[in-house]
Design a protein around this motif. Structure first.
Motif, PDB file in Angstrom:
ATOM      1  N   PHE A  16       0.821  -1.206   0.000  1.00 42.65           N
ATOM      2  CA  PHE A  16       0.000   0.000   0.000  1.00 42.65           C
ATOM      3  C   PHE A  16       0.857   1.259   0.000  1.00 42.65           C
ATOM      4  CE2 PHE A  16      -2.897  -3.097   1.803  1.00 42.65           C
ATOM      5  CZ  PHE A  16      -4.108  -2.779   1.199  1.00 42.65           C
ATOM      6  N   THR A  17       0.236   2.338  -0.407  1.00 46.16           N
ATOM      7  CA  THR A  17       0.784   3.671  -0.192  1.00 46.16           C
ATOM      8  C   THR A  17      -0.165   4.368   0.765  1.00 46.16           C
ATOM      9  OG1 THR A  17       1.869   3.809  -2.335  1.00 46.16           O
ATOM     10  CG2 THR A  17       1.303   5.894  -1.285  1.00 46.16           C
ATOM     11  N   THR A  18       0.391   4.978   1.809  1.00 46.53           N
ATOM     12  CA  THR A  18      -0.415   5.690   2.797  1.00 46.53           C
ATOM     13  C   THR A  18      -0.121   7.177   2.671  1.00 46.53           C
ATOM     14  OG1 THR A  18      -0.296   3.782   4.271  1.00 46.53           O
ATOM     15  CG2 THR A  18      -1.003   5.871   5.239  1.00 46.53           C
ATOM     16  N   ILE A  19      -1.181   7.975   2.686  1.00 47.40           N
ATOM     17  CA  ILE A  19      -1.082   9.430   2.577  1.00 47.40           C
ATOM     18  C   ILE A  19      -1.756  10.038   3.795  1.00 47.40           C
ATOM     19  CG2 ILE A  19      -1.591  11.442   1.149  1.00 47.40           C
ATOM     20  CD1 ILE A  19      -2.269   9.561  -1.121  1.00 47.40           C
ATOM     21  N   GLU A  20      -1.200  11.151   4.288  1.00 44.94           N
ATOM     22  CA  GLU A  20      -1.809  11.863   5.406  1.00 44.94           C
ATOM     23  C   GLU A  20      -2.178  13.272   4.968  1.00 44.94           C
ATOM     24  OE1 GLU A  20      -1.184  12.767  10.130  1.00 44.94           O
ATOM     25  OE2 GLU A  20       0.554  12.167   8.955  1.00 44.94           O
ATOM     26  N   GLY A  21      -3.368  13.698   5.349  1.00 40.59           N
ATOM     27  CA  GLY A  21      -3.806  15.053   5.043  1.00 40.59           C
ATOM     28  C   GLY A  21      -5.291  15.210   5.308  1.00 40.59           C
ATOM     29  N   GLU A  22      -5.827  16.299   4.826  1.00 38.14           N
ATOM     30  CA  GLU A  22      -7.254  16.566   4.961  1.00 38.14           C
ATOM     31  C   GLU A  22      -8.024  15.776   3.897  1.00 38.14           C
ATOM     32  OE1 GLU A  22      -8.600  18.302   7.470  1.00 38.14           O
ATOM     33  OE2 GLU A  22      -6.558  18.514   8.232  1.00 38.14           O
ATOM     34  N   TRP A  23      -9.279  15.517   4.188  1.00 36.26           N
ATOM     35  CA  TRP A  23     -10.139  14.693   3.339  1.00 36.26           C
ATOM     36  C   TRP A  23     -10.022  15.050   1.854  1.00 36.26           C
ATOM     37  CZ3 TRP A  23     -13.535  10.798   4.961  1.00 36.26           C
ATOM     38  CH2 TRP A  23     -14.410  10.316   3.988  1.00 36.26           C
ATOM     39  N   ASP A  24     -10.301  16.300   1.506  1.00 34.65           N
ATOM     40  CA  ASP A  24     -10.335  16.701   0.098  1.00 34.65           C
ATOM     41  C   ASP A  24      -8.980  16.582  -0.580  1.00 34.65           C
ATOM     42  OD1 ASP A  24     -13.059  17.188   0.214  1.00 34.65           O
ATOM     43  OD2 ASP A  24     -12.812  19.346   0.571  1.00 34.65           O
ATOM     44  N   GLU A  25      -7.916  16.946   0.112  1.00 33.68           N
ATOM     45  CA  GLU A  25      -6.601  16.883  -0.528  1.00 33.68           C
ATOM     46  C   GLU A  25      -6.132  15.442  -0.701  1.00 33.68           C
ATOM     47  OE1 GLU A  25      -4.007  19.341   1.845  1.00 33.68           O
ATOM     48  OE2 GLU A  25      -4.161  18.040   3.590  1.00 33.68           O
ATOM     49  N   VAL A  26      -6.401  14.589   0.282  1.00 28.89           N
ATOM     50  CA  VAL A  26      -6.000  13.187   0.172  1.00 28.89           C
ATOM     51  C   VAL A  26      -6.751  12.505  -0.970  1.00 28.89           C
ATOM     52  CG1 VAL A  26      -6.126  10.945   1.327  1.00 28.89           C
ATOM     53  CG2 VAL A  26      -5.252  12.935   2.558  1.00 28.89           C
ATOM     54  N   PHE A  27      -8.064  12.717  -1.032  1.00 26.82           N
ATOM     55  CA  PHE A  27      -8.823  12.033  -2.075  1.00 26.82           C
ATOM     56  C   PHE A  27      -8.560  12.606  -3.466  1.00 26.82           C
ATOM     57  CE2 PHE A  27     -10.881  10.000   1.442  1.00 26.82           C
ATOM     58  CZ  PHE A  27     -11.076   8.720   0.933  1.00 26.82           C
ATOM     59  N   ALA A  28      -8.143  13.858  -3.552  1.00 29.42           N
ATOM     60  CA  ALA A  28      -7.729  14.408  -4.844  1.00 29.42           C
ATOM     61  C   ALA A  28      -6.471  13.691  -5.337  1.00 29.42           C
ATOM     62  CB  ALA A  28      -7.488  15.911  -4.728  1.00 29.42           C
ATOM     63  N   VAL A  29      -5.559  13.387  -4.428  1.00 28.69           N
ATOM     64  CA  VAL A  29      -4.335  12.666  -4.807  1.00 28.69           C
ATOM     65  C   VAL A  29      -4.667  11.228  -5.194  1.00 28.69           C
ATOM     66  CG1 VAL A  29      -2.095  11.827  -3.984  1.00 28.69           C
ATOM     67  CG2 VAL A  29      -2.856  14.141  -3.412  1.00 28.69           C
ATOM     68  N   VAL A  30      -5.536  10.573  -4.442  1.00 28.57           N
ATOM     69  CA  VAL A  30      -5.939   9.205  -4.787  1.00 28.57           C
ATOM     70  C   VAL A  30      -6.583   9.185  -6.177  1.00 28.57           C
ATOM     71  CG1 VAL A  30      -7.484   7.287  -4.197  1.00 28.57           C
ATOM     72  CG2 VAL A  30      -6.162   8.434  -2.403  1.00 28.57           C
ATOM     73  N   LYS A  31      -7.425  10.153  -6.458  1.00 29.75           N
ATOM     74  CA  LYS A  31      -8.065  10.225  -7.779  1.00 29.75           C
ATOM     75  C   LYS A  31      -7.015  10.417  -8.879  1.00 29.75           C
ATOM     76  CE  LYS A  31     -11.441  12.675 -10.571  1.00 29.75           C
ATOM     77  NZ  LYS A  31     -12.349  13.802 -10.690  1.00 29.75           N
ATOM     78  N   ALA A  32      -6.079  11.341  -8.674  1.00 26.04           N
ATOM     79  CA  ALA A  32      -5.047  11.592  -9.681  1.00 26.04           C
ATOM     80  C   ALA A  32      -4.164  10.357  -9.878  1.00 26.04           C
ATOM     81  CB  ALA A  32      -4.208  12.803  -9.282  1.00 26.04           C
ATOM     82  N   ALA A  33      -3.843   9.657  -8.801  1.00 25.14           N
ATOM     83  CA  ALA A  33      -3.038   8.438  -8.906  1.00 25.14           C
ATOM     84  C   ALA A  33      -3.792   7.357  -9.677  1.00 25.14           C
ATOM     85  CB  ALA A  33      -2.658   7.936  -7.513  1.00 25.14           C
ATOM     86  N   THR A  34      -5.079   7.255  -9.425  1.00 25.95           N
ATOM     87  CA  THR A  34      -5.911   6.285 -10.142  1.00 25.95           C
ATOM     88  C   THR A  34      -5.976   6.625 -11.622  1.00 25.95           C
ATOM     89  OG1 THR A  34      -7.210   5.911  -8.130  1.00 25.95           O
ATOM     90  CG2 THR A  34      -8.201   5.232 -10.216  1.00 25.95           C
ATOM     91  N   GLU A  35      -6.103   7.892 -11.932  1.00 29.84           N
ATOM     92  CA  GLU A  35      -6.125   8.316 -13.334  1.00 29.84           C
ATOM     93  C   GLU A  35      -4.785   8.037 -14.014  1.00 29.84           C
ATOM     94  OE1 GLU A  35      -7.370  12.373 -12.754  1.00 29.84           O
ATOM     95  OE2 GLU A  35      -9.500  11.827 -12.855  1.00 29.84           O
ATOM     96  N   ALA A  36      -3.686   8.166 -13.281  1.00 33.18           N
ATOM     97  CA  ALA A  36      -2.369   7.860 -13.850  1.00 33.18           C
ATOM     98  C   ALA A  36      -2.266   6.384 -14.215  1.00 33.18           C
ATOM     99  CB  ALA A  36      -1.262   8.253 -12.873  1.00 33.18           C
ATOM    100  N   VAL A  37      -2.810   5.523 -13.375  1.00 35.00           N
ATOM    101  CA  VAL A  37      -2.782   4.086 -13.639  1.00 35.00           C
ATOM    102  C   VAL A  37      -3.692   3.725 -14.810  1.00 35.00           C
ATOM    103  CG1 VAL A  37      -3.431   1.838 -12.665  1.00 35.00           C
ATOM    104  CG2 VAL A  37      -2.068   3.442 -11.321  1.00 35.00           C
ATOM    105  N   ALA A  38      -4.757   4.466 -14.998  1.00 35.43           N
ATOM    106  CA  ALA A  38      -5.703   4.181 -16.083  1.00 35.43           C
ATOM    107  C   ALA A  38      -5.053   4.268 -17.461  1.00 35.43           C
ATOM    108  CB  ALA A  38      -6.903   5.129 -16.004  1.00 35.43           C
ATOM    109  N   ALA A  39      -3.915   4.919 -17.564  1.00 33.33           N
ATOM    110  CA  ALA A  39      -3.194   4.986 -18.840  1.00 33.33           C
ATOM    111  C   ALA A  39      -2.706   3.605 -19.276  1.00 33.33           C
ATOM    112  CB  ALA A  39      -2.017   5.955 -18.727  1.00 33.33           C
ATOM    113  N   TRP A  40      -2.635   2.658 -18.346  1.00 32.65           N
ATOM    114  CA  TRP A  40      -2.157   1.307 -18.651  1.00 32.65           C
ATOM    115  C   TRP A  40      -3.272   0.344 -19.035  1.00 32.65           C
ATOM    116  CZ3 TRP A  40       1.187   4.471 -16.383  1.00 32.65           C
ATOM    117  CH2 TRP A  40       2.533   4.321 -16.677  1.00 32.65           C
ATOM    118  N   GLY A  41      -4.489   0.788 -19.056  1.00 33.75           N
ATOM    119  CA  GLY A  41      -5.575  -0.108 -19.460  1.00 33.75           C
ATOM    120  C   GLY A  41      -6.932   0.463 -19.134  1.00 33.75           C
ATOM    121  N   PRO A  42      -7.957  -0.154 -19.683  1.00 36.02           N
ATOM    122  CA  PRO A  42      -9.310   0.379 -19.527  1.00 36.02           C
ATOM    123  C   PRO A  42      -9.967   0.070 -18.181  1.00 36.02           C
ATOM    124  CG  PRO A  42      -9.374  -1.626 -20.815  1.00 36.02           C
ATOM    125  CD  PRO A  42      -7.912  -1.316 -20.555  1.00 36.02           C
ATOM    126  N   ARG A  43      -9.284  -0.714 -17.339  1.00 38.24           N
ATOM    127  CA  ARG A  43      -9.877  -1.107 -16.069  1.00 38.24           C
ATOM    128  C   ARG A  43      -8.831  -0.972 -14.965  1.00 38.24           C
ATOM    129  NH1 ARG A  43     -13.244  -6.729 -15.486  1.00 38.24           N
ATOM    130  NH2 ARG A  43     -14.461  -6.102 -13.678  1.00 38.24           N
TER     131      ARG A  43
END
Length: 106
Positions: free
Chosen positions: A43-70
């Motif tokens: 896992f990767t663990t991030i610390e911060g406020e709700w909105d900033e942490v989930f914005a990073v999780v979303k961006a990281a997920t979008e980065a991975v999406a470049a490797w496939g449709p799922r």
């Protein structure tokens, strides 16, 4: 809050079945965010406020999406209002309990 997450494309990333390049793209997003973080083998663990942490999780997920449709995303959150420094603080308290022998049955 602390959020531990694992994100990877579904299916193999290379001939060996590895997804390390896609995961590296996600971890790069996390590290560039400036938020306190820690990556281990699962896992990767991030610390911060709700909105900033989930914005990073979303961006990281979008980065991975470049490797496939799922994409597969697993999350675990520790939401503790008013606390900071818990990325290392929780581990420090655990290590202190082990040193002091407080890990025995009460």
């Amino acid at each position: 809050m602390l959020v531990a997450f694992s994100v990877a494309p579904s299916g193999a990333n290379d001939a060996e079945g590895s997804v390390h390049s896609a995961v590296a793209a996600a971890v790069r997003v996390v590290r560039e965010s400036g938020l306190p973080n820690h990556t281990d083998s699962m896992f990767t663990t991030i610390e911060g406020e709700w909105d900033e942490v989930f914005a990073v999780v979303k961006a990281a997920t979008e980065a991975v999406a470049a490797w496939g449709p799922r994409v597969s995303l697993v999350l675990k959150a520790d939401i503790r209002t008013g606390r900071t420094g818990e990325l290392t603080g929780k581990v420090e308290r655990l290590e202190a309990a082990l040193r002091e022998g407080r890990d025995t049955t009460p």
